[in-house]
Design an enzyme around this catalytic site. Structure first.
Site, PDB file in Angstrom:
ATOM      1  N   GLU A 180       0.801  -1.238   0.000  1.00 59.31           N
ATOM      2  CA  GLU A 180       0.000   0.000   0.000  1.00 59.31           C
ATOM      3  C   GLU A 180       0.831   1.283   0.000  1.00 59.31           C
ATOM      4  O   GLU A 180       0.567   2.222   0.741  1.00 59.31           O
ATOM      5  CB  GLU A 180      -0.985  -0.013   1.188  1.00 59.31           C
ATOM      6  CG  GLU A 180      -1.936  -1.206   1.147  1.00 59.31           C
ATOM      7  CD  GLU A 180      -2.823  -1.302   2.380  1.00 59.31           C
ATOM      8  OE1 GLU A 180      -2.883  -0.348   3.164  1.00 59.31           O
ATOM      9  OE2 GLU A 180      -3.466  -2.359   2.564  1.00 59.31           O
ATOM     10  N   GLU A 296      -5.976 -10.737  -1.119  1.00 63.43           N
ATOM     11  CA  GLU A 296      -6.792 -10.521   0.098  1.00 63.43           C
ATOM     12  C   GLU A 296      -8.285 -10.483  -0.244  1.00 63.43           C
ATOM     13  O   GLU A 296      -9.044  -9.674   0.221  1.00 63.43           O
ATOM     14  CB  GLU A 296      -6.384  -9.213   0.783  1.00 63.43           C
ATOM     15  CG  GLU A 296      -4.913  -9.136   1.149  1.00 63.43           C
ATOM     16  CD  GLU A 296      -4.529  -7.860   1.863  1.00 63.43           C
ATOM     17  OE1 GLU A 296      -5.419  -7.167   2.399  1.00 63.43           O
ATOM     18  OE2 GLU A 296      -3.328  -7.532   1.901  1.00 63.43           O
TER      19      GLU A 296
HETATM   20  O1  G3I Z   1      -3.604  -9.668  19.080  1.00 65.97           O
HETATM   21  C1  G3I Z   1      -4.105  -8.482  19.725  1.00 65.97           C
HETATM   22  C2  G3I Z   1      -4.856  -8.844  21.001  1.00 65.97           C
HETATM   23  O2  G3I Z   1      -3.943  -9.448  21.926  1.00 65.97           O
HETATM   24  C3  G3I Z   1      -5.459  -7.581  21.616  1.00 65.97           C
HETATM   25  O3  G3I Z   1      -6.248  -7.934  22.748  1.00 65.97           O
HETATM   26  C4  G3I Z   1      -6.331  -6.876  20.576  1.00 65.97           C
HETATM   27  C5  G3I Z   1      -6.842  -5.562  21.154  1.00 65.97           C
HETATM   28  O4  G3I Z   1      -7.509  -4.879  20.135  1.00 65.97           O
HETATM   29  O5  G3I Z   1      -5.557  -6.578  19.392  1.00 65.97           O
HETATM   30  C6  G3I Z   1      -5.058  -7.774  18.775  1.00 65.97           C
HETATM   31  O6  G3I Z   1      -4.299  -7.410  17.629  1.00 65.97           O
HETATM   32  C7  G3I Z   1      -5.115  -7.068  16.503  1.00 65.97           C
HETATM   33  C8  G3I Z   1      -4.633  -7.904  15.299  1.00 65.97           C
HETATM   34  O7  G3I Z   1      -5.346  -7.518  14.096  1.00 65.97           O
HETATM   35  C9  G3I Z   1      -4.828  -9.400  15.539  1.00 65.97           C
HETATM   36  O8  G3I Z   1      -6.190  -9.694  15.465  1.00 65.97           O
HETATM   37  C10 G3I Z   1      -4.894  -5.582  16.197  1.00 65.97           C
HETATM   38  O9  G3I Z   1      -5.451  -4.811  17.232  1.00 65.97           O
HETATM   39  C11 G3I Z   1      -5.560  -5.226  14.888  1.00 65.97           C
HETATM   40  O10 G3I Z   1      -5.209  -3.898  14.501  1.00 65.97           O
HETATM   41  C12 G3I Z   1      -5.080  -6.160  13.776  1.00 65.97           C
HETATM   42  O11 G3I Z   1      -5.827  -5.812  12.606  1.00 65.97           O
HETATM   43  C13 G3I Z   1      -5.319  -6.363  11.380  1.00 65.97           C
HETATM   44  C14 G3I Z   1      -4.945  -5.186  10.463  1.00 65.97           C
HETATM   45  O12 G3I Z   1      -4.561  -5.673   9.165  1.00 65.97           O
HETATM   46  C15 G3I Z   1      -3.785  -4.374  11.024  1.00 65.97           C
HETATM   47  O13 G3I Z   1      -2.652  -5.189  11.086  1.00 65.97           O
HETATM   48  C16 G3I Z   1      -6.422  -7.199  10.743  1.00 65.97           C
HETATM   49  O14 G3I Z   1      -6.659  -8.369  11.528  1.00 65.97           O
HETATM   50  C17 G3I Z   1      -6.012  -7.612   9.341  1.00 65.97           C
HETATM   51  O15 G3I Z   1      -7.083  -8.292   8.685  1.00 65.97           O
HETATM   52  C18 G3I Z   1      -5.663  -6.368   8.522  1.00 65.97           C
HETATM   53  O16 G3I Z   1      -5.219  -6.805   7.278  1.00 65.97           O
HETATM   54  C19 G3I Z   1      -4.938  -5.742   6.329  1.00 65.97           C
HETATM   55  C20 G3I Z   1      -3.722  -6.179   5.526  1.00 65.97           C
HETATM   56  O17 G3I Z   1      -2.620  -6.392   6.396  1.00 65.97           O
HETATM   57  C21 G3I Z   1      -3.396  -5.141   4.451  1.00 65.97           C
HETATM   58  N1  G3I Z   1      -4.564  -4.902   3.579  1.00 65.97           N
HETATM   59  C22 G3I Z   1      -5.767  -4.502   4.318  1.00 65.97           C
HETATM   60  C23 G3I Z   1      -6.126  -5.557   5.368  1.00 65.97           C
HETATM   61  C24 G3I Z   1      -7.401  -5.190   6.092  1.00 65.97           C
HETATM   62  O18 G3I Z   1      -7.219  -4.012   6.825  1.00 65.97           O
END
Ligand code: G3I
Length: 387
Positions: A180, A296
């Site tokens: 991105e 994705e």
């Molecule tokens: O693991 C922690 C957990 O311990 C904690 O209690 C919780 C509190 O909110 O957070 C958890 O981590 C989360 C993680 O996903 C694991 O589920 C993060 O907050 C959350 O921000 C993270 O979101 C991910 C996001 O990328 C940011 O990394 C999404 O699951 C994931 O689907 C999303 O994927 C992105 C791709 O990388 C790039 N393209 C877009 C796509 C969707 O946004």
């Protein structure tokens, strides 16, 4: 005329007929209308499935791959889910454990525990693993923003990419090296997204990442991954144009880029497709000698009608029409959905339905039962030209 072209005309006509503004017409704000005729047509389609085999087996029969993103806690704790992943997929891609926030608890430390678990899961189950992602402007630990400056940025950047790519050298099918980095800002000729890496290292941060990754892993396919290239409309046209500019520039500079990752987050709001423009874009990418992965794939159903059976039909139609278009392009080598089951989708949190009903974007429902979306993906894979 192939179904999808007819459908495109239908959806364009439909939008006009029902007074919906198409994205192209409402250049600035996306249309909130949904193509009613498109939905009606989708409800009349038959998605019953008589195709044998898992999604990956069907894909493999055409020289493609199918896989899904995963979250390590789900793989660890949800055995029913992990069994479905092993059954349906040939490739997995971790949603979080190869990102900076998971790997880098501090400037002087790496934590590979979750990434190692995911790789061991893949290896034990004869699955390939994609790497996502070495360089992104998001999901950075706080210490990066607090400590990275013009003096240390290059050392920190080089150290991260090299250490992570070397750790998994020979174990990664394809790396999303940079994610991105392109954005379309109205009227701006500069299409690079503002980020700490662009700010501290300049535009060359992108080609540098590809060179560093190739020096650390001679096998993995090196991918530039991005979103917003799928639908019809002005901002999608401009995004496709900007990504093509970047790819051409990287090739001209001799960056070791192998493939473009098209995320494929298909949106409820921008339901319209222009398959002739999408096909042309894929062909233009291929003409650069660059392969294509759909990385994705999912379909947001937040603004589709509440009835789950009807929603499932429209979501299935979107999967089938989109994949029928992209899989016609020989440079497309495979696809991963962003999740396998509605039980674990980022859309539940990030694009929830206003009526509070569970979203239904993925091939399996939250009880791990196959949905019409799975049948649609299977049919599109089955009907794809062999590689
Ligand atoms: O693991 C922690 C957990 O311990 C904690 O209690 C919780 C509190 O909110 O957070 C958890 O981590 C989360 C993680 O996903 C694991 O589920 C993060 O907050 C959350 O921000 C993270 O979101 C991910 C996001 O990328 C940011 O990394 C999404 O699951 C994931 O689907 C999303 O994927 C992105 C791709 O990388 C790039 N393209 C877009 C796509 C969707 O946004």
């Amino acid at each position: 005329m192939k179904r999808r072209h007819a459908l495109r005309l239908l959806s364009t006509t439909a939008l006009a007929a029902v007074g919906c503004k198409t994205l192209a017409q409402s250049r600035q704000e996306p249309s909130d209308e949904i193509g009613v005729e498109y939905i009606i047509e989708s409800l009349e389609r038959d998605f019953s499935n008589d195709i044998e085999g898992s999604l990956h087996e069907i894909a493999l029969s055409k020289g493609l791959f199918y896989g899904s993103s995963t979250k390590s806690p789900a793989l660890k704790k949800d055995l029913d889910f992990s069994r479905q992943v092993v059954h349906e997929c040939g490739v997995i891609v971790p949603e979080g454990c190869l990102k900076w926030k998971a790997l880098r608890p501090s400037a002087n430390a790496f934590d590979f525990s979750r990434a190692d678990f995911t790789y061991e899961f893949a290896n034990k189950n004869n699955l390939l693993m994609r790497g996502h992602t070495l360089v992104w402007h998001k999901n950075l630990p706080n210490w990066v923003h607090e400590t990275v400056d013009a003096n240390n940025a290059e050392q920190i950047y080089h150290q991260h990419i090299t250490a992570v790519a070397k750790r998994f050298s020979g174990k990664i099918h394809s790396w999303d090296v940079v994610n991105e980095a392109v954005t379309f800002r109205n009227g701006s000729s500069n299409y690079l997204r503002d980020s700490i890496w662009l700010d501290k290292l300049g535009p060359s941060y992108i080609e540098t990442a590809f060179h560093l990754t190739r020096e650390s892993d001679s096998n993995a396919l090196l991918v530039y991954n991005d979103n917003g290239m799928d639908h019809a409309g002005y901002r999608y046209d401009k995004k496709r144009e900007a990504v093509l500019n970047l790819l051409s520039d990287l090739k001209a500079k001799g960056a070791p880029i192998d493939a473009l990752g098209i995320q494929g987050h298909l949106c409820f709001r921008d339901l319209e497709f222009d398959f002739s423009k999408l096909s042309q874009f894929l062909s233009d990418v291929s003409s650069l000698g660059i392969k294509i992965l759909i990385t994705e794939l999912d379909v947001t159903d937040s603004k589709l009608f509440p009835n789950p059976d009807n929603r499932d039909k429209t979501v299935a139609a979107i999967y089938e029409d989109y994949l029928s278009c992209v899989l016609d392009e020989a440079a497309v080598i495979g696809l991963t959905t962003w999740g396998l089951s509605d039980r674990y989708t980022w859309l539940s949190e990030k694009r929830p339905r206003k009526d509070g009903l569970p979203v239904r974007p993925l091939p399996l429902d939250s009880e791990l039962r196959p949905k019409l979306a799975r049948n649609a993906i299977a049919r599109a894979l089955k009907n794809a030209p062999s590689r």
